[in-house]
Motif scaffolding. Sequence first.
Motif, PDB file in Angstrom:
ATOM      1  N   MET A  32       0.820  -1.200   0.000  1.00 15.98           N
ATOM      2  CA  MET A  32       0.000   0.000   0.000  1.00 15.98           C
ATOM      3  C   MET A  32       0.860   1.260   0.000  1.00 15.98           C
ATOM      4  O   MET A  32       0.501   2.274  -0.604  1.00 15.98           O
ATOM      5  N   GLU A  33       2.018   1.205   0.657  1.00 17.83           N
ATOM      6  CA  GLU A  33       2.910   2.365   0.683  1.00 17.83           C
ATOM      7  C   GLU A  33       3.351   2.759  -0.723  1.00 17.83           C
ATOM      8  O   GLU A  33       3.479   3.944  -1.034  1.00 17.83           O
ATOM      9  N   ALA A  34       3.593   1.762  -1.577  1.00 20.71           N
ATOM     10  CA  ALA A  34       4.014   2.050  -2.949  1.00 20.71           C
ATOM     11  C   ALA A  34       2.873   2.663  -3.753  1.00 20.71           C
ATOM     12  O   ALA A  34       3.085   3.567  -4.566  1.00 20.71           O
ATOM     13  N   VAL A  35       1.660   2.169  -3.532  1.00 15.36           N
ATOM     14  CA  VAL A  35       0.494   2.749  -4.204  1.00 15.36           C
ATOM     15  C   VAL A  35       0.373   4.222  -3.841  1.00 15.36           C
ATOM     16  O   VAL A  35       0.125   5.081  -4.697  1.00 15.36           O
ATOM     17  N   GLU A  36       0.566   4.532  -2.563  1.00 13.47           N
ATOM     18  CA  GLU A  36       0.419   5.905  -2.088  1.00 13.47           C
ATOM     19  C   GLU A  36       1.553   6.814  -2.551  1.00 13.47           C
ATOM     20  O   GLU A  36       1.319   7.954  -2.961  1.00 13.47           O
ATOM     21  N   LYS A  37       2.776   6.313  -2.510  1.00 17.80           N
ATOM     22  CA  LYS A  37       3.934   7.169  -2.753  1.00 17.80           C
ATOM     23  C   LYS A  37       4.289   7.349  -4.219  1.00 17.80           C
ATOM     24  O   LYS A  37       4.845   8.381  -4.605  1.00 17.80           O
ATOM     25  N   VAL A  38       4.001   6.351  -5.065  1.00 16.91           N
ATOM     26  CA  VAL A  38       4.426   6.454  -6.464  1.00 16.91           C
ATOM     27  C   VAL A  38       3.364   6.013  -7.459  1.00 16.91           C
ATOM     28  O   VAL A  38       3.607   6.017  -8.668  1.00 16.91           O
ATOM     29  N   GLY A  39       2.177   5.639  -6.973  1.00 16.32           N
ATOM     30  CA  GLY A  39       1.160   5.102  -7.870  1.00 16.32           C
ATOM     31  C   GLY A  39       0.559   6.129  -8.805  1.00 16.32           C
ATOM     32  O   GLY A  39       0.710   6.072 -10.012  1.00 16.32           O
ATOM     33  N   ALA A  40      -0.138   7.115  -8.244  1.00 19.42           N
ATOM     34  CA  ALA A  40      -0.788   8.173  -9.030  1.00 19.42           C
ATOM     35  C   ALA A  40      -1.689   7.602 -10.114  1.00 19.42           C
ATOM     36  O   ALA A  40      -1.812   8.162 -11.195  1.00 19.42           O
ATOM     37  N   ASN A  41      -2.342   6.480  -9.824  1.00 17.61           N
ATOM     38  CA  ASN A  41      -3.115   5.763 -10.840  1.00 17.61           C
ATOM     39  C   ASN A  41      -4.620   5.832 -10.619  1.00 17.61           C
ATOM     40  O   ASN A  41      -5.325   4.838 -10.762  1.00 17.61           O
ATOM     41  N   GLY A  42      -5.144   6.989 -10.258  1.00 18.35           N
ATOM     42  CA  GLY A  42      -6.581   7.118 -10.099  1.00 18.35           C
ATOM     43  C   GLY A  42      -7.101   6.242  -8.977  1.00 18.35           C
ATOM     44  O   GLY A  42      -6.481   6.117  -7.917  1.00 18.35           O
ATOM     45  N   TYR A  43      -8.270   5.625  -9.188  1.00 14.49           N
ATOM     46  CA  TYR A  43      -8.779   4.684  -8.200  1.00 14.49           C
ATOM     47  C   TYR A  43      -7.931   3.425  -8.290  1.00 14.49           C
ATOM     48  O   TYR A  43      -7.841   2.790  -9.350  1.00 14.49           O
ATOM     49  N   ALA A  44      -7.289   3.058  -7.186  1.00 21.57           N
ATOM     50  CA  ALA A  44      -6.332   1.954  -7.238  1.00 21.57           C
ATOM     51  C   ALA A  44      -6.278   1.225  -5.908  1.00 21.57           C
ATOM     52  O   ALA A  44      -6.607   1.777  -4.853  1.00 21.57           O
ATOM     53  N   THR A  45      -5.854  -0.030  -5.972  1.00 17.29           N
ATOM     54  CA  THR A  45      -5.612  -0.862  -4.798  1.00 17.29           C
ATOM     55  C   THR A  45      -4.264  -1.552  -5.012  1.00 17.29           C
ATOM     56  O   THR A  45      -3.643  -1.387  -6.063  1.00 17.29           O
ATOM     57  N   PRO A  46      -3.790  -2.338  -4.056  1.00 13.94           N
ATOM     58  CA  PRO A  46      -2.543  -3.075  -4.289  1.00 13.94           C
ATOM     59  C   PRO A  46      -2.616  -4.068  -5.445  1.00 13.94           C
ATOM     60  O   PRO A  46      -1.577  -4.552  -5.906  1.00 13.94           O
ATOM     61  N   TYR A  47      -3.826  -4.348  -5.946  1.00 10.30           N
ATOM     62  CA  TYR A  47      -3.998  -5.381  -6.961  1.00 10.30           C
ATOM     63  C   TYR A  47      -4.371  -4.852  -8.349  1.00 10.30           C
ATOM     64  O   TYR A  47      -4.257  -5.580  -9.330  1.00 10.30           O
ATOM     65  N   TYR A  48      -4.828  -3.618  -8.445  1.00  8.99           N
ATOM     66  CA  TYR A  48      -5.219  -3.098  -9.758  1.00  8.99           C
ATOM     67  C   TYR A  48      -5.257  -1.579  -9.751  1.00  8.99           C
ATOM     68  O   TYR A  48      -5.293  -0.931  -8.704  1.00  8.99           O
ATOM     69  N   TYR A  49      -5.232  -1.017 -10.964  1.00  5.76           N
ATOM     70  CA  TYR A  49      -5.434   0.418 -11.134  1.00  5.76           C
ATOM     71  C   TYR A  49      -6.420   0.631 -12.275  1.00  5.76           C
ATOM     72  O   TYR A  49      -6.743  -0.303 -13.022  1.00  5.76           O
ATOM     73  N   THR A  50      -6.907   1.851 -12.414  1.00  2.14           N
ATOM     74  CA  THR A  50      -7.975   2.126 -13.369  1.00  2.14           C
ATOM     75  C   THR A  50      -7.684   3.374 -14.195  1.00  2.14           C
ATOM     76  O   THR A  50      -6.909   4.240 -13.798  1.00  2.14           O
ATOM     77  N   SER A  51      -8.340   3.446 -15.343  1.00  2.00           N
ATOM     78  CA  SER A  51      -8.273   4.632 -16.194  1.00  2.00           C
ATOM     79  C   SER A  51      -9.575   4.722 -16.974  1.00  2.00           C
ATOM     80  O   SER A  51     -10.206   3.697 -17.251  1.00  2.00           O
ATOM     81  N   ALA A  52      -9.984   5.943 -17.314  1.00  2.00           N
ATOM     82  CA  ALA A  52     -11.272   6.117 -17.981  1.00  2.00           C
ATOM     83  C   ALA A  52     -11.206   7.225 -19.017  1.00  2.00           C
ATOM     84  O   ALA A  52     -10.393   8.141 -18.923  1.00  2.00           O
ATOM     85  N   ALA A  53     -12.094   7.141 -20.022  1.00  2.00           N
ATOM     86  CA  ALA A  53     -12.174   8.166 -21.058  1.00  2.00           C
ATOM     87  C   ALA A  53     -13.568   8.127 -21.672  1.00  2.00           C
ATOM     88  O   ALA A  53     -14.335   7.188 -21.453  1.00  2.00           O
ATOM     89  N   GLY A  54     -13.905   9.145 -22.437  1.00  2.00           N
ATOM     90  CA  GLY A  54     -15.170   9.142 -23.157  1.00  2.00           C
ATOM     91  C   GLY A  54     -16.221  10.056 -22.556  1.00  2.00           C
ATOM     92  O   GLY A  54     -16.071  10.604 -21.458  1.00  2.00           O
ATOM     93  N   GLU A  55     -17.325  10.214 -23.300  1.00  2.00           N
ATOM     94  CA  GLU A  55     -18.382  11.159 -22.933  1.00  2.00           C
ATOM     95  C   GLU A  55     -19.010  10.833 -21.585  1.00  2.00           C
ATOM     96  O   GLU A  55     -19.309  11.730 -20.791  1.00  2.00           O
ATOM     97  N   TYR A  56     -19.223   9.550 -21.312  1.00  2.00           N
ATOM     98  CA  TYR A  56     -19.840   9.156 -20.047  1.00  2.00           C
ATOM     99  C   TYR A  56     -19.043   9.719 -18.873  1.00  2.00           C
ATOM    100  O   TYR A  56     -19.600  10.283 -17.929  1.00  2.00           O
ATOM    101  N   PHE A  57     -17.728   9.579 -18.941  1.00  2.00           N
ATOM    102  CA  PHE A  57     -16.888  10.005 -17.830  1.00  2.00           C
ATOM    103  C   PHE A  57     -16.709  11.517 -17.793  1.00  2.00           C
ATOM    104  O   PHE A  57     -16.509  12.095 -16.725  1.00  2.00           O
ATOM    105  N   THR A  58     -16.812  12.167 -18.953  1.00  2.00           N
ATOM    106  CA  THR A  58     -16.800  13.627 -18.966  1.00  2.00           C
ATOM    107  C   THR A  58     -18.026  14.162 -18.233  1.00  2.00           C
ATOM    108  O   THR A  58     -17.931  15.101 -17.430  1.00  2.00           O
ATOM    109  N   GLU A  59     -19.189  13.562 -18.502  1.00  2.00           N
ATOM    110  CA  GLU A  59     -20.417  13.970 -17.816  1.00  2.00           C
ATOM    111  C   GLU A  59     -20.330  13.679 -16.321  1.00  2.00           C
ATOM    112  O   GLU A  59     -20.777  14.469 -15.494  1.00  2.00           O
ATOM    113  N   LEU A  60     -19.762  12.536 -15.979  1.00  2.00           N
ATOM    114  CA  LEU A  60     -19.606  12.163 -14.573  1.00  2.00           C
ATOM    115  C   LEU A  60     -18.745  13.189 -13.845  1.00  2.00           C
ATOM    116  O   LEU A  60     -19.089  13.650 -12.746  1.00  2.00           O
TER     117      LEU A  60
END
Length: 308
Positions: free
Chosen positions: A180-208
Amino acid sequence: MKNNKMAVAIVSTTLLLGGCNMEVESKKESEIIGKGDVALDSSSFVSVQDYTGEEYALQDGEETDKIAEANREEIEQAVKDFFLNNYKTEVKIHNIVGAVDGASVFVESIREPHFYTFAIVPIDVENEKVEVDKVWSQEGQIEDAITTGLYAMIHDQEFSTLDNYLEKLTEENPLVGTRMEAVEKVGANGYATPYYYTSAAGEYFTELYNKYIENPTISKEELKSSMKKYDLNSNLMLITITLYMKESDTDPDEVLYDKIVSDIEQMEGLPRGSYSVILHDNLINAEYADGSKKSSLNKTALNEIRKE
């Protein structure tokens, strides 16, 4: 909205972590891949269980790192104000790392939507001055991070299903995620956990994102209800599962990897999106916070596993 992740966000810099593992066997050395024109040697790798990101450093950041540390309180306040004024979001600071002509400041949101990202504070090295009035970020980087946090917030049950599966998987098999320390200190990957990270694009997410910026106190239920009229292209919600072998000197287990892919493909109740699954051996490159090697397993092509 662009999918700007940490690996491409500071394109002009090369990470220079100094961790080492002098006992890496010669067979591991032959498996190491290069980054650009530079081949990475075995001393760049450490066990993922030991990696916290504490020594994370950026190229030519020695001087700016010293200046940033001397002005830490001022930098922290400037970055907190930057997020509050521009994104109506409170954050806490996990790491400040000197880079060329500036410092990268890694943050985590304090409340929902929950996400990790970073901002950059310019530093005038010649005059040893921190330009706290010029804080900036890569285009789309923070917006992307916020929208993934919003998506996880309104689909909390589905993400809980994914989390429970991965936690049970690592309990019952010789697998681990990153600390978890690595996720916090160097991750910068949006919504993330020790097991995965996420990324999003498109109109749906612009509206969100727009709905959140217009009303940061909007409830989870109201936000979820207001998004029903928008179509979500699952290709544009990326969930990257990244796991490591628990034991040292162990190649990625292909049978176990195939089981994980099959589980994700067949499982009900997961978040809508496009999934990738990556399995590394036990070592992570301390310079790049990346476990990629020739032995790594990554059979899932982009958008191959889609949950609708």
